[in-house]
Design a protein around this motif. Structure first.
Motif, PDB file in Angstrom:
ATOM      1  N   THR A   1     -19.928 -25.633  19.684  1.00 44.03           N
ATOM      2  CA  THR A   1     -21.112 -25.381  19.499  1.00 44.03           C
ATOM      3  C   THR A   1     -21.756 -27.117  19.348  1.00 44.03           C
ATOM      4  O   THR A   1     -22.984 -26.903  19.539  1.00 44.03           O
ATOM      5  N   THR A   2     -21.730 -27.331  18.220  1.00 43.56           N
ATOM      6  CA  THR A   2     -22.271 -28.364  18.237  1.00 43.56           C
ATOM      7  C   THR A   2     -21.988 -30.058  18.383  1.00 43.56           C
ATOM      8  O   THR A   2     -22.482 -31.120  17.775  1.00 43.56           O
ATOM      9  N   GLN A   3     -20.790 -29.968  18.994  1.00 48.52           N
ATOM     10  CA  GLN A   3     -20.025 -30.753  19.788  1.00 48.52           C
ATOM     11  C   GLN A   3     -20.026 -31.685  18.759  1.00 48.52           C
ATOM     12  O   GLN A   3     -19.825 -33.017  18.347  1.00 48.52           O
ATOM     13  N   THR A   4     -19.091 -31.824  17.473  1.00 49.32           N
ATOM     14  CA  THR A   4     -18.114 -32.689  16.357  1.00 49.32           C
ATOM     15  C   THR A   4     -16.964 -32.813  16.725  1.00 49.32           C
ATOM     16  O   THR A   4     -16.307 -31.939  16.941  1.00 49.32           O
ATOM     17  N   LYS A   5     -16.508 -33.598  16.537  1.00 50.15           N
ATOM     18  CA  LYS A   5     -15.227 -33.887  15.601  1.00 50.15           C
ATOM     19  C   LYS A   5     -15.121 -32.931  14.395  1.00 50.15           C
ATOM     20  O   LYS A   5     -15.374 -33.552  13.415  1.00 50.15           O
ATOM     21  N   LEU A   6     -13.799 -32.404  14.294  1.00 51.52           N
ATOM     22  CA  LEU A   6     -13.522 -31.480  13.085  1.00 51.52           C
ATOM     23  C   LEU A   6     -12.747 -32.335  12.239  1.00 51.52           C
ATOM     24  O   LEU A   6     -12.193 -32.874  10.893  1.00 51.52           O
ATOM     25  N   PHE A   7     -10.995 -32.818  12.912  1.00 45.74           N
ATOM     26  CA  PHE A   7     -10.412 -33.923  12.600  1.00 45.74           C
ATOM     27  C   PHE A   7      -8.988 -34.298  13.353  1.00 45.74           C
ATOM     28  O   PHE A   7      -9.607 -34.615  14.877  1.00 45.74           O
ATOM     29  N   THR A   8      -8.674 -35.534  12.622  1.00 44.27           N
ATOM     30  CA  THR A   8      -7.557 -35.769  13.991  1.00 44.27           C
ATOM     31  C   THR A   8      -6.671 -35.082  13.497  1.00 44.27           C
ATOM     32  O   THR A   8      -5.923 -35.521  12.162  1.00 44.27           O
ATOM     33  N   VAL A   9      -5.560 -35.239  14.466  1.00 37.26           N
ATOM     34  CA  VAL A   9      -4.297 -34.946  13.975  1.00 37.26           C
ATOM     35  C   VAL A   9      -3.292 -35.809  14.447  1.00 37.26           C
ATOM     36  O   VAL A   9      -3.587 -36.557  15.145  1.00 37.26           O
ATOM     37  N   GLU A  10      -2.522 -37.080  13.391  1.00 38.73           N
ATOM     38  CA  GLU A  10      -1.898 -38.156  13.981  1.00 38.73           C
ATOM     39  C   GLU A  10      -0.225 -37.915  14.378  1.00 38.73           C
ATOM     40  O   GLU A  10      -0.160 -36.451  13.896  1.00 38.73           O
ATOM     41  N   GLY A  11       0.211 -38.741  14.278  1.00 36.66           N
ATOM     42  CA  GLY A  11       2.263 -38.920  14.383  1.00 36.66           C
ATOM     43  C   GLY A  11       2.231 -37.629  15.423  1.00 36.66           C
ATOM     44  O   GLY A  11       3.359 -36.874  15.655  1.00 36.66           O
ATOM     45  N   MET A  12       1.721 -37.595  16.759  1.00 37.78           N
ATOM     46  CA  MET A  12       2.337 -36.760  17.752  1.00 37.78           C
ATOM     47  C   MET A  12       2.813 -36.771  19.029  1.00 37.78           C
ATOM     48  O   MET A  12       3.222 -36.304  20.327  1.00 37.78           O
ATOM     49  N   GLY A  13       3.141 -38.100  18.537  1.00 36.40           N
ATOM     50  CA  GLY A  13       4.570 -38.723  19.498  1.00 36.40           C
ATOM     51  C   GLY A  13       3.353 -39.345  21.152  1.00 36.40           C
ATOM     52  O   GLY A  13       2.949 -39.486  21.029  1.00 36.40           O
ATOM     53  N   ASP A  14       4.611 -39.604  21.960  1.00 38.79           N
ATOM     54  CA  ASP A  14       4.065 -39.786  23.386  1.00 38.79           C
ATOM     55  C   ASP A  14       3.701 -38.869  24.036  1.00 38.79           C
ATOM     56  O   ASP A  14       4.062 -37.310  24.305  1.00 38.79           O
ATOM     57  N   LEU A  15       2.370 -38.917  24.043  1.00 41.59           N
ATOM     58  CA  LEU A  15       1.052 -38.203  24.639  1.00 41.59           C
ATOM     59  C   LEU A  15       0.801 -37.964  25.957  1.00 41.59           C
ATOM     60  O   LEU A  15       0.155 -37.474  26.335  1.00 41.59           O
ATOM     61  N   SER A  16       1.041 -38.394  27.178  1.00 33.85           N
ATOM     62  CA  SER A  16       0.882 -38.520  28.177  1.00 33.85           C
ATOM     63  C   SER A  16       0.938 -37.814  28.514  1.00 33.85           C
ATOM     64  O   SER A  16       2.428 -37.506  28.604  1.00 33.85           O
ATOM     65  N   HIS A  17       0.278 -37.431  29.496  1.00 34.55           N
ATOM     66  CA  HIS A  17       0.396 -36.834  30.207  1.00 34.55           C
ATOM     67  C   HIS A  17       0.717 -34.793  29.296  1.00 34.55           C
ATOM     68  O   HIS A  17       1.234 -33.942  29.897  1.00 34.55           O
ATOM     69  N   ALA A  18       0.056 -35.175  28.290  1.00 37.97           N
ATOM     70  CA  ALA A  18      -0.018 -34.109  27.552  1.00 37.97           C
ATOM     71  C   ALA A  18      -0.392 -32.658  28.049  1.00 37.97           C
ATOM     72  O   ALA A  18      -1.989 -32.599  28.374  1.00 37.97           O
ATOM     73  N   SER A  19      -0.077 -31.631  27.412  1.00 35.60           N
ATOM     74  CA  SER A  19      -1.080 -30.170  27.861  1.00 35.60           C
ATOM     75  C   SER A  19      -1.120 -29.161  26.746  1.00 35.60           C
ATOM     76  O   SER A  19      -0.029 -29.568  25.399  1.00 35.60           O
ATOM     77  N   VAL A  20      -1.510 -28.356  26.247  1.00 33.00           N
ATOM     78  CA  VAL A  20      -2.360 -27.420  25.205  1.00 33.00           C
ATOM     79  C   VAL A  20      -2.051 -26.301  25.726  1.00 33.00           C
ATOM     80  O   VAL A  20      -2.256 -25.990  26.322  1.00 33.00           O
ATOM     81  N   VAL A  21      -0.938 -25.147  25.231  1.00 33.18           N
ATOM     82  CA  VAL A  21      -1.613 -23.790  24.445  1.00 33.18           C
ATOM     83  C   VAL A  21      -1.449 -23.288  23.402  1.00 33.18           C
ATOM     84  O   VAL A  21      -1.379 -23.975  22.481  1.00 33.18           O
ATOM     85  N   TYR A  22      -2.211 -22.043  23.143  1.00 33.43           N
ATOM     86  CA  TYR A  22      -2.766 -21.367  22.277  1.00 33.43           C
ATOM     87  C   TYR A  22      -2.207 -20.480  21.893  1.00 33.43           C
ATOM     88  O   TYR A  22      -1.722 -20.011  23.061  1.00 33.43           O
ATOM     89  N   SER A  23      -2.532 -19.905  20.667  1.00 35.03           N
ATOM     90  CA  SER A  23      -1.599 -18.858  19.923  1.00 35.03           C
ATOM     91  C   SER A  23      -2.623 -17.657  20.318  1.00 35.03           C
ATOM     92  O   SER A  23      -3.572 -18.014  20.686  1.00 35.03           O
ATOM     93  N   ARG A  24      -2.187 -16.336  20.491  1.00 31.37           N
ATOM     94  CA  ARG A  24      -2.516 -15.149  20.682  1.00 31.37           C
ATOM     95  C   ARG A  24      -3.696 -14.739  19.843  1.00 31.37           C
ATOM     96  O   ARG A  24      -5.044 -14.693  20.357  1.00 31.37           O
ATOM     97  N   ASP A  25      -3.627 -15.443  18.863  1.00 28.09           N
ATOM     98  CA  ASP A  25      -4.761 -15.792  17.787  1.00 28.09           C
ATOM     99  C   ASP A  25      -5.744 -17.163  17.355  1.00 28.09           C
ATOM    100  O   ASP A  25      -6.859 -16.675  16.962  1.00 28.09           O
ATOM    101  N   ALA A  26      -5.193 -17.552  18.577  1.00 28.11           N
ATOM    102  CA  ALA A  26      -6.015 -18.918  18.472  1.00 28.11           C
ATOM    103  C   ALA A  26      -6.160 -19.809  17.452  1.00 28.11           C
ATOM    104  O   ALA A  26      -6.920 -20.498  16.858  1.00 28.11           O
TER     105      ALA A  26
END
Lengths: 400, 120
Positions: free
Chosen positions: A56-81
């Motif tokens: 909505t205002t194009q801003t960053k809320l958080f960074t989350v570290e320690g996610m491992g090797d994220l090359s080619h990473a993808s994401v899906v969301y829970s049904r409550d988003a």
């Protein structure tokens, strides 16, 4: 007058405890109540980190570290988003609470994974693996293993699996790259899936998609000039070849990055797909799956993503032409804009109603945001080698 | 068809190997020392980013096979360099000779076999 005073006094009596309560709740959750409809994730591949952003205002809320090797990473969301499931190349599956910016749970489930999907009922998360080839299915709640589906073919060979999507009826559909097969894993009767296999679908399927109406699964073939189509309403009819020989027998051009089929455009019953080995976007009629046109573009298309209203298709390209972005007007099938935001444009994602598109420009370490009506840049966010961008609207889309 | 191709590749590799071997002996151009530090940096970037999109950014494998030291140690460097330059028709492995020279391909094989580059 006295009455008024009384009201005021009452008001304060109410307000002070209310404020105190709000402060306690707010403090505990480090922020005010909010929804997730305008949130999303940017993968910062090199830094093993994700950003949680707000459109909505194009801003960053958080960074989350320690996610491992994220090359080619993808994401899906829970049904409550609220929760994101992040699939990393190292086989890591990480569940992230995007409202608090924290990791809920992380498991390393395989050696080399390529993406995942979430079931229609939201209960199961499936991960597609290159190594060891197959699909593993986890509880979305606990990330405990529910089912393991090795992609066995020719006796004891294991195939890389690609093009994993969910389909109605708690089914997962995926293809076997080495074997040239498509499988349906049906979880409608509990945790032991019923597997249906389609053999000889064509050589080297490299990706798959499900149409927006969730009825058809299409596998793109590398080894052949064509695609393979499955009607999920009638799996008993098997798979059939479509666009057979679209290359018209010409030598295919080399492909320096594999295209993705995820970003279909469905506009007036047409589907826009990146061709493979040719610098074209193919246009199919969805009623009879025949080619009705092809649009010459700047290079080997990687993503051809449709704006949610189907009016535009945005296209990025493989190396060495990956610094260019083109916009196709769906109605005239003409390129209406060519832009050069910078080297290594890796991914694009529209906001749910399509007024913005977010574009990652890896080598400039930025994510750019465009107004899709004017096709002008309206914002730019710093990001460390950004790759995928995944907004929460995916929570409500079959196949994503 | 596939078999024939492999054979063809093997023959061709032998030829290229000879040519490359000659080049190494005769010409200094193919020597790693002659690849400028900037070019080496660009090649490593390319290895990780462009090759990495199919072989994995850490060469652990992806759609293409793993290219770590243990995967390559028994393989002939010249044949591998030849694959990089010519690609493998009928598979997604594309030819890179339009922007990578034979000497540079050999150098890439060398650093892949040594595993001496940083995945960034």
């Amino acid at each position: 007058m006295p009455n008024r005073f009384l009201d005021l006094k009452k008001f304060w009596l109410f307000l002070i405890p209310a404020l105190l309560l709000a402060a306690t709740i707010g403090g505990a959750h480090a922020g005010e109540l909010r929804g997730t409809g305008d949130l999303g994730i940017i993968i910062e591949r090199a830094a093993s980190r994700i950003q949680i952003i707000e459109t909505t205002t194009q801003t960053k809320l958080f960074t989350v570290e320690g996610m491992g090797d994220l090359s080619h990473a993808s994401v899906v969301y829970s049904r409550d988003a609220r929760y994101a499931f992040v699939f990393g190349r190292d086989g890591g599956l990480t569940k992230v609470d995007i409202l608090t910016g924290t990791i809920v749970k992380r498991v390393v489930q395989g050696g080399n994974s390529i993406g995942g999907a979430i079931s229609q009922d939201g209960r199961l998360v499936a991960v597609s693996n290159y190594e060891p080839g197959g699909v593993k299915v986890f509880s979305s709640d606990t990330l405990e293993l529910v089912a393991d589906i090795p992609a066995v073919y020719d006796g004891d060979m294991l195939s890389k699996t690609v093009g994993l999507v969910d389909a109605p009826g708690n089914r997962f559909v995926f293809s076997l790259y080495d074997a040239g097969e498509t499988w349906i894993a049906d979880f409608s009767n509990g945790d032991t899936p019923k597997i249906t296999k389609f053999k000889n679908i064509g050589k080297l399927p490299y990706d798959g998609l499900i149409t927006p109406d969730a009825r058809y699964y299409i596998a793109g073939l590398f080894g052949e000039d064509g695609l393979s189509l499955l009607d999920l309403w009638h799996p008993e009819k098997g798979m059939r070849r479509i666009l057979d020989g679209y290359g018209r027998g010409e030598e295919p051009l080399p492909v320096y990055k594999m295209p993705h089929l995820e970003g279909w455009a469905e506009a007036s019953g047409t589907l826009f797909l990146p061709a493979i080995g040719r610098h074209e976007v193919l246009v199919l009629a969805m009623n009879d799956w025949k080619e009705i046109g092809r649009i010459p573009v700047h290079g080997q298309p990687v993503f051809a993503m449709a704006r949610p209203d189907g009016r535009q298709v945005w296209v990025n390209f493989a190396h060495p032409k990956n610094d260019v972005l083109q916009v196709i007007d769906v109605e005239t099938r003409q390129i209406v804009k060519t832009m050069t935001p910078g080297r290594a444009i890796l991914h694009m994602e529209f906001t749910p109603r399509g007024e913005q598109i977010w574009v990652s420009v890896r080598d400039r370490d930025v994510v750019e945001v465009y107004d899709t009506a004017t096709m002008e840049k309206i914002a730019e966010l710093p990001a460390d080698k950004p790759s995928g961008i995944f907004l929460t609207a995916r929570a409500n889309k079959t196949g994503l | 068809m596939r078999k024939n191709f492999k054979q063809w590749l093997a023959n061709k590799s032998l030829l290229t190997a000879l040519v490359l071997a000659l080049a190494v002996v005769v010409s200094p151009f193919a020597q790693a020392a002659d690849i400028s530090p900037e070019r080496q940096k660009a090649l490593i970037h390319q290895l990780i980013q462009d090759c990495g999109s199919c072989h994995g950014l850490t060469m652990k494998g992806g759609l293409g096979p793993a290219l770590r030291p243990q995967d390559l140690e028994d393989k002939d460097s010249e044949s591998l360099a030849d694959i990089i330059l010519e690609g493998v028709p009928g598979t997604p492995m594309p030819p890179w000779d339009f922007e990578i020279s034979p000497g540079e391909a050999l150098w890439l094989v060398k650093i892949m076999k040594e595993g001496t580059f940083n995945a960034q």
